[in-house]
Design an enzyme around this catalytic site. Structure first.
Site, short mmCIF file in Angstrom:
data_model
loop_
_atom_site.label_atom_id
_atom_site.label_comp_id
_atom_site.label_asym_id
_atom_site.label_seq_id
_atom_site.Cartn_x
_atom_site.Cartn_y
_atom_site.Cartn_z
N ALA A 12 0.80 -1.22 0.00
CA ALA A 12 0.00 0.00 0.00
C ALA A 12 0.84 1.27 0.00
O ALA A 12 0.36 2.32 -0.42
CB ALA A 12 -0.95 -0.02 1.19
N GLN A 15 4.47 2.67 -5.14
CA GLN A 15 4.07 3.56 -6.24
C GLN A 15 2.63 3.34 -6.70
O GLN A 15 1.88 4.28 -6.87
CB GLN A 15 4.91 3.18 -7.46
N GLY A 132 1.04 -7.73 -8.47
CA GLY A 132 2.49 -7.90 -8.26
C GLY A 132 3.06 -8.99 -9.16
O GLY A 132 2.48 -10.06 -9.29
N ASN A 133 4.18 -8.72 -9.77
CA ASN A 133 4.77 -9.64 -10.75
C ASN A 133 5.65 -10.71 -10.12
O ASN A 133 6.24 -10.46 -9.07
CB ASN A 133 5.60 -8.83 -11.74
N ASP A 161 -2.43 -4.46 -20.14
CA ASP A 161 -2.06 -4.87 -21.50
C ASP A 161 -3.24 -4.64 -22.46
O ASP A 161 -3.06 -4.18 -23.58
CB ASP A 161 -1.64 -6.34 -21.48
N HIS A 189 1.03 -12.01 -18.34
CA HIS A 189 1.39 -10.60 -18.29
C HIS A 189 2.91 -10.50 -18.40
O HIS A 189 3.64 -10.47 -17.42
CB HIS A 189 0.91 -9.93 -16.99
#
Ligand code: NAI
Length: 327
Positions: A12, A15, A132-133, A161, A189
């Site tokens: 939280a 960015q 989150g990646n 995307d 993604h």
């Protein structure tokens, strides 16, 4: 007036969090008549918790009428308690010298713990969006770690995307982005995603016919959409945050309130359609209604599209294999 719903957001103080929380609190995600309680998770680290306090001071200073409460915490069991919505934004970024396997392992740890916490304390109807990646694989891990929650409650964000593709098509065809329908992005993604405008229309006309240029599709459009994240880092010196937060709002709003018949792209657990093995979290075209998404089925997959879909699927399966021993 409506009873407040509980919205958990992780990462939280990051960015994306900074571009996201204010829009949730203002009613842009769940409607201008829906009060929300924000349950904000950050790592227990003193610096992160202090930064989170600062963000909360600003939330207070907005005096949002719909903001019915804010709960800051370093504990996933507190953040996800009775959560109706959970936006999992916080993740471990790739540090210097970090291998892909290390990145997968660090995130597997985070998303296993968060999946277990959701399983234990969240609403049984919680709608989970992983931002989150690596987003698809993190969503897969969370889903697998929460066996008492319905699989369909776990989704990953492909909407950025999708929105990027729509914007490129509007620019190419000289049309309004809001008029583009039936666009989708298949797969992961990542730069392997397959943005597919073969079925898309604008003002009732076929986008494919309007563009009529397969070389542009393969050599300009797909690389532009696939590498857009890198182009933004290169230009801004920071990764996309406002557009990512905007896509998260779009994803959750459409899931909760419906897409009015419009196709949107969501990363959802496959049930085997289009040859995607069960449980792989894959970008698919869906419509949404009454709080549920529904896969658009029966689309024809031509040779070019099949090759693209195979490639992005392979990448996802490799990621899954890379975390299998951690589940
Ligand atoms: P950021 O680094 O500014 O913020 C991430 C925040 O998450 C940090 O404040 C960090 O302390 C926190 N965090 C890390 N681990 C956590 C944990 N276990 N629990 C709670 N909080 C935790 O990063 P930014 O720019 O906000 O991006 C967040 C993630 O979103 C990144 O993984 C990024 O790659 C991904 N992303 C995904 C997109 C998509 O389309 N799916 C688009 C853009 C970004």
């Amino acid at each position: 007036s409506k009873k407040p719903v509980r919205v958990a957001v992780t990462g939280a103080a990051g960015q994306i969090g900074y571009a996201l929380l204010f829009r949730i609190a203002s009613g842009e995600m769940l409607g201008k008549d829906q009060p929300v309680i924000l349950q904000l998770l950050e790592i227990p680290d003193e610096k992160a918790q202090k930064a989170l306090k600062g963000v909360i001071m600003e939330l207070e200073d907005c005096a949002f009428p719909l903001l019915a409460g804010v709960i800051p915490t370093g504990d996933p069991l507190v953040a996800f308690k009775d959560a109706d919505y959970a936006l999992l934004v916080g993740a471990r970024p790739r540090g210097p010298g970090m291998e892909r396997a290390d990145l997968l392992a660090a995130n597997a740890q985070i998303f296993t713990a968060q999946g277990k916490a959701l399983d234990k304390v969240a609403s049984r109807n919680v709608k989970v969006l992983v931002v989150g990646n690596p987003a698809n694989t993190n969503a897969y891990i969370a889903m697998k770690s929460a066996p008492s929650l319905p699989r369909k409650n776990f989704t990953a964000m492909l909407r950025l995307d999708h929105n990027r593709a729509a914007s490129q098509i509007a620019a190419k065809t000289g049309t309004a982005v809001g008029d583009i329908e039936k666009l989708t992005v298949w797969g992961n993604h990542s730069p392997t995603m397959y943005a597919d405008y073969r079925f898309a229309t604008v003002g009732g006309k076929s986008v494919k016919d309007l563009i009529n240029d397969q070389v542009w599709n393969a050599e300009v459009f797909l690389p532009t959409v696939g590498k857009r994240g890198a182009a933004i880092i290169e230009a801004r010196g920071l990764s996309s945050a406002a557009s990512a937060a905007n896509a998260a709002i779009d994803h959750m709003r459409d899931w909760a309130l419906g897409s009015n018949g419009k196709w949107v792209t969501m990363g959802i657990p496959s049930d085997g359609q289009y040859g995607i093995p069960k449980d792989v979290i894959f970008g698919f075209p869906v419509t949404t209604e009454n709080g549920e998404y529904k896969l658009v089925e029966g689309l024809e997959i031509d040779k070019f599209s099949q090759e693209r879909i195979d490639k992005t699927l392979k990448e996802l399966q490799d990621e899954q294999a890379g975390v299998a021993h951690l589940l």
